[in-house]
Every structure is written in C-alpha cells, then in structure tokens.
Design a protein around this motif. Structure first.
Motif, PDB file in Angstrom:
ATOM      1  N   SER A 284      79.593 -32.991  53.841  1.00 45.27           N
ATOM      2  CA  SER A 284      78.707 -32.424  52.841  1.00 45.27           C
ATOM      3  C   SER A 284      78.323 -31.018  53.289  1.00 45.27           C
ATOM      4  O   SER A 284      78.692 -30.583  54.376  1.00 45.27           O
ATOM      5  N   GLY A 285      77.563 -30.325  52.463  1.00 43.96           N
ATOM      6  CA  GLY A 285      77.171 -28.958  52.779  1.00 43.96           C
ATOM      7  C   GLY A 285      76.514 -28.802  54.133  1.00 43.96           C
ATOM      8  O   GLY A 285      76.785 -27.866  54.867  1.00 43.96           O
ATOM      9  N   GLY A 286      75.631 -29.707  54.495  1.00 46.64           N
ATOM     10  CA  GLY A 286      74.905 -29.576  55.750  1.00 46.64           C
ATOM     11  C   GLY A 286      75.138 -30.713  56.718  1.00 46.64           C
ATOM     12  O   GLY A 286      74.503 -30.774  57.762  1.00 46.64           O
ATOM     13  N   HIS A 287      76.017 -31.640  56.384  1.00 44.97           N
ATOM     14  CA  HIS A 287      76.231 -32.807  57.240  1.00 44.97           C
ATOM     15  C   HIS A 287      77.712 -33.121  57.346  1.00 44.97           C
ATOM     16  O   HIS A 287      78.439 -33.037  56.374  1.00 44.97           O
ATOM     17  N   ASN A 288      78.141 -33.501  58.530  1.00 49.41           N
ATOM     18  CA  ASN A 288      79.465 -34.074  58.754  1.00 49.41           C
ATOM     19  C   ASN A 288      79.226 -35.313  59.596  1.00 49.41           C
ATOM     20  O   ASN A 288      78.803 -35.207  60.745  1.00 49.41           O
ATOM     21  N   LEU A 289      79.467 -36.481  59.021  1.00 48.51           N
ATOM     22  CA  LEU A 289      79.169 -37.730  59.708  1.00 48.51           C
ATOM     23  C   LEU A 289      80.314 -38.723  59.555  1.00 48.51           C
ATOM     24  O   LEU A 289      80.932 -38.801  58.499  1.00 48.51           O
ATOM     25  N   LEU A 290      80.547 -39.498  60.590  1.00 48.63           N
ATOM     26  CA  LEU A 290      81.422 -40.658  60.522  1.00 48.63           C
ATOM     27  C   LEU A 290      80.482 -41.850  60.647  1.00 48.63           C
ATOM     28  O   LEU A 290      79.785 -42.002  61.658  1.00 48.63           O
ATOM     29  N   VAL A 291      80.410 -42.668  59.599  1.00 47.26           N
ATOM     30  CA  VAL A 291      79.385 -43.714  59.501  1.00 47.26           C
ATOM     31  C   VAL A 291      80.023 -45.073  59.256  1.00 47.26           C
ATOM     32  O   VAL A 291      80.923 -45.202  58.422  1.00 47.26           O
ATOM     33  N   LEU A 292      79.522 -46.073  59.967  1.00 42.10           N
ATOM     34  CA  LEU A 292      79.873 -47.456  59.670  1.00 42.10           C
ATOM     35  C   LEU A 292      78.837 -47.951  58.677  1.00 42.10           C
ATOM     36  O   LEU A 292      77.644 -48.013  58.983  1.00 42.10           O
ATOM     37  N   VAL A 293      79.274 -48.238  57.462  1.00 42.46           N
ATOM     38  CA  VAL A 293      78.374 -48.728  56.417  1.00 42.46           C
ATOM     39  C   VAL A 293      78.392 -50.250  56.498  1.00 42.46           C
ATOM     40  O   VAL A 293      79.347 -50.896  56.096  1.00 42.46           O
ATOM     41  N   GLU A 294      77.318 -50.807  57.072  1.00 41.84           N
ATOM     42  CA  GLU A 294      77.244 -52.252  57.295  1.00 41.84           C
ATOM     43  C   GLU A 294      76.733 -52.996  56.072  1.00 41.84           C
ATOM     44  O   GLU A 294      77.019 -54.166  55.879  1.00 41.84           O
ATOM     45  N   GLY A 295      75.959 -52.334  55.234  1.00 39.11           N
ATOM     46  CA  GLY A 295      75.386 -52.928  54.033  1.00 39.11           C
ATOM     47  C   GLY A 295      74.422 -51.931  53.412  1.00 39.11           C
ATOM     48  O   GLY A 295      74.211 -50.841  53.946  1.00 39.11           O
ATOM     49  N   LEU A 296      73.821 -52.298  52.289  1.00 44.10           N
ATOM     50  CA  LEU A 296      72.860 -51.404  51.652  1.00 44.10           C
ATOM     51  C   LEU A 296      71.707 -51.121  52.605  1.00 44.10           C
ATOM     52  O   LEU A 296      71.061 -52.036  53.096  1.00 44.10           O
ATOM     53  N   GLY A 297      71.485 -49.850  52.898  1.00 42.28           N
ATOM     54  CA  GLY A 297      70.409 -49.455  53.806  1.00 42.28           C
ATOM     55  C   GLY A 297      70.699 -49.686  55.269  1.00 42.28           C
ATOM     56  O   GLY A 297      69.845 -49.463  56.109  1.00 42.28           O
ATOM     57  N   SER A 298      71.908 -50.125  55.605  1.00 39.73           N
ATOM     58  CA  SER A 298      72.256 -50.417  56.999  1.00 39.73           C
ATOM     59  C   SER A 298      73.471 -49.588  57.407  1.00 39.73           C
ATOM     60  O   SER A 298      74.596 -49.867  56.974  1.00 39.73           O
ATOM     61  N   TYR A 299      73.222 -48.573  58.237  1.00 36.72           N
ATOM     62  CA  TYR A 299      74.263 -47.627  58.622  1.00 36.72           C
ATOM     63  C   TYR A 299      74.228 -47.381  60.120  1.00 36.72           C
ATOM     64  O   TYR A 299      73.167 -47.382  60.729  1.00 36.72           O
ATOM     65  N   LYS A 300      75.399 -47.143  60.683  1.00 37.76           N
ATOM     66  CA  LYS A 300      75.486 -46.799  62.091  1.00 37.76           C
ATOM     67  C   LYS A 300      76.308 -45.516  62.188  1.00 37.76           C
ATOM     68  O   LYS A 300      77.479 -45.491  61.804  1.00 37.76           O
ATOM     69  N   ILE A 301      75.689 -44.437  62.685  1.00 41.84           N
ATOM     70  CA  ILE A 301      76.398 -43.177  62.828  1.00 41.84           C
ATOM     71  C   ILE A 301      77.287 -43.266  64.059  1.00 41.84           C
ATOM     72  O   ILE A 301      76.816 -43.456  65.175  1.00 41.84           O
ATOM     73  N   LEU A 302      78.583 -43.136  63.844  1.00 34.08           N
ATOM     74  CA  LEU A 302      79.558 -43.216  64.926  1.00 34.08           C
ATOM     75  C   LEU A 302      79.864 -41.844  65.512  1.00 34.08           C
ATOM     76  O   LEU A 302      80.252 -41.738  66.669  1.00 34.08           O
TER      77      LEU A 302
ATOM     78  N   THR B 296      79.208 -37.247  64.709  1.00 31.28           N
ATOM     79  CA  THR B 296      78.759 -36.135  63.877  1.00 31.28           C
ATOM     80  C   THR B 296      79.222 -34.843  64.529  1.00 31.28           C
ATOM     81  O   THR B 296      79.627 -34.841  65.696  1.00 31.28           O
ATOM     82  N   THR B 297      79.175 -33.754  63.793  1.00 34.84           N
ATOM     83  CA  THR B 297      79.574 -32.481  64.371  1.00 34.84           C
ATOM     84  C   THR B 297      78.532 -32.034  65.385  1.00 34.84           C
ATOM     85  O   THR B 297      77.346 -32.330  65.247  1.00 34.84           O
ATOM     86  N   LEU B 298      78.978 -31.333  66.403  1.00 34.70           N
ATOM     87  CA  LEU B 298      78.075 -30.815  67.419  1.00 34.70           C
ATOM     88  C   LEU B 298      77.483 -29.476  67.003  1.00 34.70           C
ATOM     89  O   LEU B 298      76.445 -29.075  67.483  1.00 34.70           O
ATOM     90  N   ASP B 299      78.176 -28.786  66.121  1.00 33.13           N
ATOM     91  CA  ASP B 299      77.691 -27.490  65.667  1.00 33.13           C
ATOM     92  C   ASP B 299      77.455 -27.536  64.160  1.00 33.13           C
ATOM     93  O   ASP B 299      77.002 -28.538  63.648  1.00 33.13           O
ATOM     94  N   ASP B 300      77.779 -26.492  63.471  1.00 34.06           N
ATOM     95  CA  ASP B 300      77.502 -26.407  62.043  1.00 34.06           C
ATOM     96  C   ASP B 300      78.414 -27.299  61.218  1.00 34.06           C
ATOM     97  O   ASP B 300      79.564 -27.526  61.563  1.00 34.06           O
ATOM     98  N   ALA B 301      77.873 -27.752  60.113  1.00 29.82           N
ATOM     99  CA  ALA B 301      78.681 -28.451  59.128  1.00 29.82           C
ATOM    100  C   ALA B 301      79.467 -27.400  58.338  1.00 29.82           C
ATOM    101  O   ALA B 301      79.215 -26.191  58.450  1.00 29.82           O
ATOM    102  N   VAL B 302      80.404 -27.847  57.545  1.00 31.05           N
ATOM    103  CA  VAL B 302      81.295 -26.946  56.816  1.00 31.05           C
ATOM    104  C   VAL B 302      80.507 -25.961  55.943  1.00 31.05           C
ATOM    105  O   VAL B 302      80.744 -24.759  55.971  1.00 31.05           O
ATOM    106  N   GLY B 303      79.558 -26.461  55.164  1.00 30.73           N
ATOM    107  CA  GLY B 303      78.790 -25.596  54.269  1.00 30.73           C
ATOM    108  C   GLY B 303      78.007 -24.540  55.019  1.00 30.73           C
ATOM    109  O   GLY B 303      77.928 -23.378  54.591  1.00 30.73           O
ATOM    110  N   GLU B 304      77.419 -24.920  56.148  1.00 28.54           N
ATOM    111  CA  GLU B 304      76.658 -23.963  56.949  1.00 28.54           C
ATOM    112  C   GLU B 304      77.571 -22.887  57.529  1.00 28.54           C
ATOM    113  O   GLU B 304      77.188 -21.717  57.621  1.00 28.54           O
TER     114      GLU B 304
END
Length: 148
Positions: A70-88, A90-98
């Motif tokens: 996304s504009g300000g976020h780059n994340l690899l996420v395990l979506v376990e269920g609604l409202g349940s996420y585990k971030i595996l 993320t970028t160490l520096d700027d996201a693509v949009g930034e």
C-alpha cells in the motif's frame, strides 16, 4: 497519511449530512480481506453456471497469506481469521508510496495528486530507449523466471 485523514474527515461529513452511522474499517484489514470477497463472488457466480461438470470454487479459507503493498505499508501477513493477523515481515525502510513521494519532492514535482502519479507523468515524457538497463534473469533456462 494525509490522504487518509482527508478521507476520514470527508466520510464523517457525509455520514453526518446523510444521518447514517460511520462504520470504522481498518484499511489494511480491508486490503487483506478483499481476496476473500473476490473468491466468494467467484464461487457465487460459478453456482449459477449450468455446466456442473467442474467443481465449484470454494471461498478462500482461513488461514491464508497476504502480501499488502500500500502507499505507506508493505506487509507480509498471515491472516488467521477476522481480526486475527500475524505480521510475518515488513519493509525496514520506506514503503513504495513513500519512496515515490520522496523522489517527487527531490525532483520538485507537483505533489497535489501524490508522488507516484507525478513520477509516472514525468516518466511518460522520457525516452524509454535512452538507457540500456539489464534485464534480470534474461538468460535463465526457466522462462517462468524470465523478467523480460
């Protein structure tokens, strides 16, 4: 984040004027769940088919892996269920949009529509053949990995 703030303020205004409740939605959660919505829509459309020979696609089941760029976020996420996420990851520096915003500022481009559209507009004025950039994996025997 400025665009997000402007959007929220406008949503509040429209909600108030229309006399309807404003329902908050976490936009990164929405990005991750849209794949599930698309799968459910495809399954519903497939049920209307008269073919019956092939199996109906099932909705995307939890857990699943989501790559959110996304504009300000780059994340690899395990979506376990609604409202349940585990971030595996993320970028160490700027996201693509930034990064596009920073480049546009350095080039003193008009940022009124954002850095990405400003850099793209400038790129369209350029000469695509001026520089010979290397093509990654050009000589790869595995054509599925060729980036050309």
């Amino acid at each position: 984040s400025l665009c997000l703030k402007v959007g929220v303020l406008k949503a509040r205004e429209v909600s108030h004027e229309a006399g309807v409740p404003l329902i908050p939605v976490h936009h990164m959660e929405a990005h991750s769940l849209v794949a599930r919505c698309l799968e459910e829509a495809a399954a519903a459309a497939h049920q209307g088919d008269d073919q019956g020979a092939s199996a109906s696609p099932s909705p995307l089941a939890f857990p699943f892996l989501a790559l959110l760029v996304s504009g300000g976020h780059n994340l690899l996420v395990l979506v376990e269920g609604l409202g349940s996420y585990k971030i595996l990851g993320t970028t160490l520096d700027d996201a693509v949009g930034e990064a596009f915003d920073k480049v546009a500022r350095l080039l003193k481009l008009d940022l009124s529509r954002g850095g990405g559209p400003a850099v793209e507009a400038l790129a369209l004025e350029g000469d695509a053949h001026r520089y010979a950039f290397p093509v990654p994996l050009k000589n790869s025997r595995d054509k599925a990995k060729n980036c050309d």
